[in-house]
Design an enzyme around this catalytic site. Structure first.
Site, PDB file in Angstrom:
ATOM      1  N   SER A 153       3.540  -6.785  -1.487  1.00  0.00           N
ATOM      2  CA  SER A 153       2.941  -7.050  -2.805  1.00  0.00           C
ATOM      3  C   SER A 153       2.954  -8.555  -3.045  1.00  0.00           C
ATOM      4  CB  SER A 153       3.770  -6.363  -3.892  1.00  0.00           C
ATOM      5  OG  SER A 153       3.448  -6.895  -5.169  1.00  0.00           O
ATOM      6  N   TYR A 168      12.127  -4.559  -7.157  1.00  0.00           N
ATOM      7  CA  TYR A 168      10.782  -4.465  -6.568  1.00  0.00           C
ATOM      8  C   TYR A 168      10.459  -5.751  -5.801  1.00  0.00           C
ATOM      9  CZ  TYR A 168       5.793  -3.349  -6.185  1.00  0.00           C
ATOM     10  OH  TYR A 168       4.534  -3.069  -5.689  1.00  0.00           O
TER      11      TYR A 168
HETATM   12  N1  LIG Z   1      -1.375  -1.081  -7.394  1.00  0.00           N
HETATM   13  C1  LIG Z   1      -1.046  -2.348  -7.211  1.00  0.00           C
HETATM   14  O1  LIG Z   1      -1.469  -3.233  -7.983  1.00  0.00           O
HETATM   15  C2  LIG Z   1      -0.179  -2.763  -6.069  1.00  0.00           C
HETATM   16  C3  LIG Z   1       0.006  -4.114  -5.839  1.00  0.00           C
HETATM   17  C4  LIG Z   1       0.791  -4.536  -4.796  1.00  0.00           C
HETATM   18  C5  LIG Z   1       1.400  -3.606  -3.969  1.00  0.00           C
HETATM   19  N2  LIG Z   1       1.232  -2.277  -4.211  1.00  0.00           N
HETATM   20  C6  LIG Z   1       1.927  -1.357  -3.325  1.00  0.00           C
HETATM   21  O2  LIG Z   1       0.999  -0.445  -2.788  1.00  0.00           O
HETATM   22  C7  LIG Z   1       1.666   0.776  -2.469  1.00  0.00           C
HETATM   23  C8  LIG Z   1       0.873   1.932  -3.103  1.00  0.00           C
HETATM   24  O3  LIG Z   1       0.907   1.795  -4.508  1.00  0.00           O
HETATM   25  P1  LIG Z   1      -0.231   2.349  -5.468  1.00  0.00           P
HETATM   26  O4  LIG Z   1      -0.606   1.252  -6.357  1.00  0.00           O
HETATM   27  O5  LIG Z   1      -1.275   3.034  -4.686  1.00  0.00           O
HETATM   28  O6  LIG Z   1       0.624   3.362  -6.346  1.00  0.00           O
HETATM   29  P2  LIG Z   1       0.520   4.931  -6.592  1.00  0.00           P
HETATM   30  O7  LIG Z   1      -0.869   5.364  -6.847  1.00  0.00           O
HETATM   31  O8  LIG Z   1       1.563   5.200  -7.622  1.00  0.00           O
HETATM   32  O9  LIG Z   1       0.962   5.537  -5.186  1.00  0.00           O
HETATM   33  C9  LIG Z   1       2.278   5.558  -4.755  1.00  0.00           C
HETATM   34  C10 LIG Z   1       2.369   6.536  -3.612  1.00  0.00           C
HETATM   35  O10 LIG Z   1       3.713   6.540  -3.106  1.00  0.00           O
HETATM   36  C11 LIG Z   1       4.098   7.887  -2.934  1.00  0.00           C
HETATM   37  N3  LIG Z   1       5.543   8.029  -3.006  1.00  0.00           N
HETATM   38  C12 LIG Z   1       6.391   7.627  -3.982  1.00  0.00           C
HETATM   39  N4  LIG Z   1       7.651   8.002  -3.685  1.00  0.00           N
HETATM   40  C13 LIG Z   1       7.594   8.652  -2.492  1.00  0.00           C
HETATM   41  C14 LIG Z   1       8.550   9.292  -1.667  1.00  0.00           C
HETATM   42  N5  LIG Z   1       9.861   9.326  -2.009  1.00  0.00           N
HETATM   43  N6  LIG Z   1       8.142   9.857  -0.512  1.00  0.00           N
HETATM   44  C15 LIG Z   1       6.831   9.828  -0.161  1.00  0.00           C
HETATM   45  N7  LIG Z   1       5.884   9.247  -0.896  1.00  0.00           N
HETATM   46  C16 LIG Z   1       6.263   8.665  -2.050  1.00  0.00           C
HETATM   47  C17 LIG Z   1       3.395   8.644  -4.044  1.00  0.00           C
HETATM   48  O11 LIG Z   1       3.237  10.013  -3.664  1.00  0.00           O
HETATM   49  P3  LIG Z   1       4.072  11.262  -4.236  1.00  0.00           P
HETATM   50  O12 LIG Z   1       4.455  10.946  -5.643  1.00  0.00           O
HETATM   51  O13 LIG Z   1       3.109  12.389  -4.104  1.00  0.00           O
HETATM   52  O14 LIG Z   1       5.230  11.394  -3.303  1.00  0.00           O
HETATM   53  C18 LIG Z   1       2.041   7.952  -4.051  1.00  0.00           C
HETATM   54  O15 LIG Z   1       1.186   8.544  -3.095  1.00  0.00           O
HETATM   55  C19 LIG Z   1       3.093   0.649  -3.009  1.00  0.00           C
HETATM   56  O16 LIG Z   1       3.958   0.286  -1.961  1.00  0.00           O
HETATM   57  C20 LIG Z   1       2.968  -0.489  -4.009  1.00  0.00           C
HETATM   58  O17 LIG Z   1       4.200  -1.167  -4.176  1.00  0.00           O
HETATM   59  C21 LIG Z   1       0.455  -1.822  -5.232  1.00  0.00           C
END
Ligand SMILES: NC(=O)c1ccc[n+]([C@@H]2O[C@H](COP(=O)([O-])OP(=O)(O)OC[C@H]3O[C@@H](n4cnc5c(N)ncnc54)[C@H](OP(=O)(O)O)[C@@H]3O)[C@@H](O)[C@H]2O)c1
Length: 263
Positions: A153, A168
């Protein structure tokens, strides 16, 4: 040895990104960025094991592409991680691409964060990917090649005050160090390890941010492209790192943030 025009070994643009016959794992594939990664890799021809806890979401995703295999998996559980990798080998005989994407934020204020919460965030955002990568590497046959991609991130690179989160930030900065270290340890074994750094994207994780005009405006003002990222706009970076298009790249960080960190 120089290459000549007409040399049959020269890759075409399509062949560089072609993942036909390859097998990939995407964690956190039930929503947001991970769902997009699973679809993009499958679209490029890979069989994709889509892992997360919400199986109904994964089953729905698998209906969109027969190359997507839903796998119930809590990546913080050792037994689930082992079963995920073992299933790839049992059913497909290989695992070429691992995308460590599952993650979540912790509390925004350091004083509000208990030790237990801090550990839980590191366990999910940093350690789970480390254990998955080491187990996948332990099963990789000698002479085989693989690409592991860790989703970090911008918070792993710069402070995003007033929005942030101590655990985080630590987990996402740790992911970048871990990426370089594993790349160094495994390069000669044919395993490439790279990281992707997304900026702000409108997903479940950032609902509160984009759902609030004040914070959404803050993202727009501080991003060179003047907007938050659209889900799907990180897919190209992941496809690039997963494929032969990046065959001479390892230990690197690809930033996809609309210019957020270039200010
Ligand atoms: N959105 C942003 O602006 C942003 C920016 C920088 C980095 N990121 C990173 O991108 C990645 C994806 O984030 P996102 O924005 O797409 O968020 P999201 O829509 O909330 O997706 C998070 C995913 O992680 C899964 N997850 C959470 N806990 C888990 C566990 N214990 N075991 C297996 N799966 C798990 C969730 O699935 P289940 O709940 O079904 O398990 C979900 O599919 C993350 O690492 C986040 O830190 C996001």
């Amino acid at each position: 040895m120089s290459t000549q025009p007409g040399d049959p070994d020269i890759a075409t643009p399509a062949s560089l990104f072609d993942l036909s016959g390859r097998v990939a794992v995407v964690t956190g594939a039930s929503s947001g960025l991970g769902l997009g990664f699973a679809r993009a890799l499958a679209g490029a021809g890979a069989t994709v094991y889509a892992a997360a806890r919400r199986v109904d979401r994964l089953t729905e995703l698998a209906r969109t592409d027969s190359r997507i295999v839903p796998v119930p998996c809590d990546v913080t559980r050792d037994a689930d991680r082992t079963a995920l990798v073992d299933r790839c080998y049992a059913e497909s005989g290989r695992l070429d691409v691992l995308v460590n994407n599952a993650g979540r934020p912790g509390p925004p204020q350091a004083e509000q964060e208990t030790d237990a919460e801090f550990h839980a965030i590191l366990e999910l955002n940093l350690l789970a990917g480390f254990h998955l990568a080491t187990y996948a590497a332990s099963r990789l046959p000698e002479g085989a090649h693989a690409s592991y991609i860790n989703i970090s991130s911008v918070i792993g690179l710069v402070s995003t005050a007033p929005i942030g989160g101590a655990s985080y930030a630590a987990s996402k900065a740790g992911t970048l160090g871990l990426t370089r270290e594993l790349a160094g340890q495994w390069g000669r074994r044919g395993i490439r390890v790279n990281a992707v750094v997304p900026g702000w994207f409108d997903t479940e994780m950032t609902d509160g941010l984009f759902g609030n005009e004040k914070s959404a405006g803050w993202v727009r003002r501080n991003t060179m492209l003047g907007r938050g990222g659209r889900t799907g706009e990180v897919d190209g970076a992941v496809l690039f790192l997963a494929s032969d298009a990046s065959s001479y790249m390892t230990g690197q960080t690809l930033v996809v943030d609309g210019g957020w960190t270039a200010r």
